[in-house]
Scaffold this motif. Sequence first.
Motif, PDB file in Angstrom:
ATOM      1  N   GLN A   7      37.941  19.821  38.442  1.00 60.38           N
ATOM      2  CA  GLN A   7      39.514  20.541  39.055  1.00 60.38           C
ATOM      3  C   GLN A   7      38.785  22.057  38.255  1.00 60.38           C
ATOM      4  O   GLN A   7      38.297  22.830  38.130  1.00 60.38           O
ATOM      5  N   VAL A   8      39.050  23.806  39.012  1.00 60.49           N
ATOM      6  CA  VAL A   8      39.111  24.636  38.912  1.00 60.49           C
ATOM      7  C   VAL A   8      40.109  25.876  39.461  1.00 60.49           C
ATOM      8  O   VAL A   8      41.083  25.595  40.103  1.00 60.49           O
ATOM      9  N   GLN A   9      40.334  26.835  38.667  1.00 63.01           N
ATOM     10  CA  GLN A   9      41.533  27.447  38.375  1.00 63.01           C
ATOM     11  C   GLN A   9      40.807  28.404  38.863  1.00 63.01           C
ATOM     12  O   GLN A   9      39.717  29.128  38.306  1.00 63.01           O
ATOM     13  N   LEU A  10      40.969  29.584  39.216  1.00 65.67           N
ATOM     14  CA  LEU A  10      41.037  31.015  39.603  1.00 65.67           C
ATOM     15  C   LEU A  10      41.941  32.195  39.273  1.00 65.67           C
ATOM     16  O   LEU A  10      43.110  31.438  39.643  1.00 65.67           O
ATOM     17  N   VAL A  11      41.240  32.869  38.135  1.00 65.65           N
ATOM     18  CA  VAL A  11      42.206  33.727  38.228  1.00 65.65           C
ATOM     19  C   VAL A  11      42.545  35.689  38.506  1.00 65.65           C
ATOM     20  O   VAL A  11      41.512  35.752  37.719  1.00 65.65           O
ATOM     21  N   GLU A  12      43.215  35.910  39.574  1.00 63.62           N
ATOM     22  CA  GLU A  12      42.564  37.140  40.111  1.00 63.62           C
ATOM     23  C   GLU A  12      43.296  38.089  39.009  1.00 63.62           C
ATOM     24  O   GLU A  12      44.805  38.030  38.361  1.00 63.62           O
ATOM     25  N   SER A  13      42.951  39.769  39.097  1.00 69.00           N
ATOM     26  CA  SER A  13      43.246  40.362  38.167  1.00 69.00           C
ATOM     27  C   SER A  13      42.383  41.609  38.770  1.00 69.00           C
ATOM     28  O   SER A  13      41.292  41.481  39.232  1.00 69.00           O
ATOM     29  N   GLY A  14      43.595  42.995  38.409  1.00 66.11           N
ATOM     30  CA  GLY A  14      42.469  44.592  38.431  1.00 66.11           C
ATOM     31  C   GLY A  14      43.293  44.824  40.311  1.00 66.11           C
ATOM     32  O   GLY A  14      43.072  46.244  40.385  1.00 66.11           O
ATOM     33  N   GLY A  15      43.395  44.783  40.373  1.00 63.81           N
ATOM     34  CA  GLY A  15      44.757  44.868  41.659  1.00 63.81           C
ATOM     35  C   GLY A  15      45.575  46.375  41.089  1.00 63.81           C
ATOM     36  O   GLY A  15      45.999  46.585  39.743  1.00 63.81           O
ATOM     37  N   GLY A  16      45.974  47.617  42.030  1.00 63.11           N
ATOM     38  CA  GLY A  16      46.797  48.399  41.524  1.00 63.11           C
ATOM     39  C   GLY A  16      47.233  49.446  42.548  1.00 63.11           C
ATOM     40  O   GLY A  16      46.441  49.181  44.625  1.00 63.11           O
ATOM     41  N   SER A  17      47.554  50.325  42.152  1.00 63.75           N
ATOM     42  CA  SER A  17      47.407  51.867  43.640  1.00 63.75           C
ATOM     43  C   SER A  17      46.487  53.008  43.941  1.00 63.75           C
ATOM     44  O   SER A  17      46.819  53.085  42.928  1.00 63.75           O
ATOM     45  N   VAL A  18      45.724  53.002  44.353  1.00 61.87           N
ATOM     46  CA  VAL A  18      45.821  54.611  43.910  1.00 61.87           C
ATOM     47  C   VAL A  18      45.598  54.988  45.734  1.00 61.87           C
ATOM     48  O   VAL A  18      45.943  54.485  46.988  1.00 61.87           O
ATOM     49  N   GLN A  19      45.106  55.950  45.622  1.00 60.72           N
ATOM     50  CA  GLN A  19      45.015  55.911  47.286  1.00 60.72           C
ATOM     51  C   GLN A  19      43.428  56.814  48.103  1.00 60.72           C
ATOM     52  O   GLN A  19      43.108  56.535  47.342  1.00 60.72           O
ATOM     53  N   THR A  20      44.308  56.864  48.821  1.00 58.51           N
ATOM     54  CA  THR A  20      42.771  56.739  49.894  1.00 58.51           C
ATOM     55  C   THR A  20      40.983  57.909  49.103  1.00 58.51           C
ATOM     56  O   THR A  20      41.274  58.925  48.893  1.00 58.51           O
ATOM     57  N   GLY A  21      40.541  56.699  49.284  1.00 65.26           N
ATOM     58  CA  GLY A  21      39.491  57.827  48.845  1.00 65.26           C
ATOM     59  C   GLY A  21      38.371  56.642  47.102  1.00 65.26           C
ATOM     60  O   GLY A  21      37.603  57.161  46.606  1.00 65.26           O
ATOM     61  N   GLY A  22      39.771  56.608  46.676  1.00 58.58           N
ATOM     62  CA  GLY A  22      39.917  55.404  45.390  1.00 58.58           C
ATOM     63  C   GLY A  22      38.969  53.909  45.251  1.00 58.58           C
ATOM     64  O   GLY A  22      38.285  54.102  46.294  1.00 58.58           O
ATOM     65  N   SER A  23      38.989  53.685  44.475  1.00 61.73           N
ATOM     66  CA  SER A  23      38.446  52.913  44.083  1.00 61.73           C
ATOM     67  C   SER A  23      38.834  52.045  43.258  1.00 61.73           C
ATOM     68  O   SER A  23      39.939  52.559  42.216  1.00 61.73           O
ATOM     69  N   LEU A  24      38.417  50.737  43.040  1.00 57.72           N
ATOM     70  CA  LEU A  24      39.698  48.853  42.135  1.00 57.72           C
ATOM     71  C   LEU A  24      38.632  48.734  42.546  1.00 57.72           C
ATOM     72  O   LEU A  24      37.500  48.373  42.896  1.00 57.72           O
ATOM     73  N   ARG A  25      38.094  47.501  41.055  1.00 57.09           N
ATOM     74  CA  ARG A  25      37.657  46.168  40.785  1.00 57.09           C
ATOM     75  C   ARG A  25      38.052  45.006  39.914  1.00 57.09           C
ATOM     76  O   ARG A  25      39.241  45.235  39.514  1.00 57.09           O
ATOM     77  N   LEU A  26      38.526  44.940  41.319  1.00 57.08           N
ATOM     78  CA  LEU A  26      38.709  42.726  41.554  1.00 57.08           C
ATOM     79  C   LEU A  26      38.269  42.047  40.562  1.00 57.08           C
ATOM     80  O   LEU A  26      36.840  42.168  40.473  1.00 57.08           O
ATOM     81  N   SER A  27      38.643  41.170  39.680  1.00 55.23           N
ATOM     82  CA  SER A  27      38.617  39.910  38.875  1.00 55.23           C
ATOM     83  C   SER A  27      38.408  38.945  39.241  1.00 55.23           C
ATOM     84  O   SER A  27      39.882  38.888  39.617  1.00 55.23           O
ATOM     85  N   CYS A  28      37.589  37.795  39.110  1.00 56.23           N
ATOM     86  CA  CYS A  28      38.403  36.766  39.350  1.00 56.23           C
ATOM     87  C   CYS A  28      37.093  35.710  38.213  1.00 56.23           C
ATOM     88  O   CYS A  28      36.357  35.603  38.472  1.00 56.23           O
ATOM     89  N   ALA A  29      38.410  35.320  37.255  1.00 57.45           N
ATOM     90  CA  ALA A  29      38.046  34.740  35.634  1.00 57.45           C
ATOM     91  C   ALA A  29      38.387  32.538  36.272  1.00 57.45           C
ATOM     92  O   ALA A  29      39.298  32.644  37.236  1.00 57.45           O
ATOM     93  N   ALA A  30      37.530  32.189  36.541  1.00 56.48           N
ATOM     94  CA  ALA A  30      37.092  30.710  37.041  1.00 56.48           C
ATOM     95  C   ALA A  30      36.590  29.885  35.836  1.00 56.48           C
ATOM     96  O   ALA A  30      35.660  30.047  34.946  1.00 56.48           O
ATOM     97  N   TYR A  31      37.440  28.616  35.847  1.00 63.81           N
ATOM     98  CA  TYR A  31      38.193  27.799  34.497  1.00 63.81           C
ATOM     99  C   TYR A  31      37.871  26.644  35.357  1.00 63.81           C
ATOM    100  O   TYR A  31      38.261  26.258  36.373  1.00 63.81           O
ATOM    101  N   GLY A  32      37.169  25.721  34.463  1.00 67.10           N
ATOM    102  CA  GLY A  32      37.085  24.231  34.564  1.00 67.10           C
ATOM    103  C   GLY A  32      35.618  23.865  35.685  1.00 67.10           C
ATOM    104  O   GLY A  32      34.644  24.349  35.076  1.00 67.10           O
ATOM    105  N   TYR A  33      35.270  23.584  36.418  1.00 66.54           N
ATOM    106  CA  TYR A  33      34.020  22.815  36.973  1.00 66.54           C
ATOM    107  C   TYR A  33      32.957  23.044  38.069  1.00 66.54           C
ATOM    108  O   TYR A  33      33.300  23.372  39.329  1.00 66.54           O
ATOM    109  N   THR A  34      33.102  24.644  37.147  1.00 69.06           N
ATOM    110  CA  THR A  34      33.136  26.008  38.281  1.00 69.06           C
ATOM    111  C   THR A  34      31.433  25.576  38.325  1.00 69.06           C
ATOM    112  O   THR A  34      31.192  26.206  40.019  1.00 69.06           O
ATOM    113  N   TYR A  35      30.505  24.975  38.136  1.00 73.86           N
ATOM    114  CA  TYR A  35      28.942  24.972  38.716  1.00 73.86           C
ATOM    115  C   TYR A  35      29.063  23.839  39.956  1.00 73.86           C
ATOM    116  O   TYR A  35      28.089  23.671  40.484  1.00 73.86           O
TER     117      TYR A  35
END
Length: 125
Positions: free
Chosen positions: A1-29
């Motif tokens: 079993q694997v769980q995925l948890v995203e973070s890092g979203g938000g609101s930006v203006q055109t031309g801006g940047s964001l970095r999303l993350s996804c933490a994986a738990y469990g049998y990720t191998y």
Amino acid sequence: QVQLVESGGGSVQTGGSLRLSCAAYGYTYTLDLMSWFRQAPGKEREGVAIIYSLSSKTTYADSVKGRFTISRDNAKNTLYLQMNSLKPEDTGMYYCAAAWGVKSDPFSPVGYNYWGQGTQVTVSS
């Protein structure tokens, strides 16, 4: 079993940047590929970026090539999506997904074994 948890979203203006993350738990191998998808209101979910576990090969949708970068930190079991030069059409819910085995169309959401809950990205003009 694997769980995925995203973070890092938000609101930006055109031309801006964001970095999303996804933490994986469990049998990720056991995972063969991990991907980022997005879904805008009233539209189908679409694949954005893919990274293969063994080779670390990456592929991107044409709409994000040159602007987005997918990467992973195996020590932290975390997947990232660096998004630069954001456009209003990048707005949507972004999902992390993971799959076993070879997929004939990795940009299709069909056949992915695990999904995160999503994180919202809003780009204003």
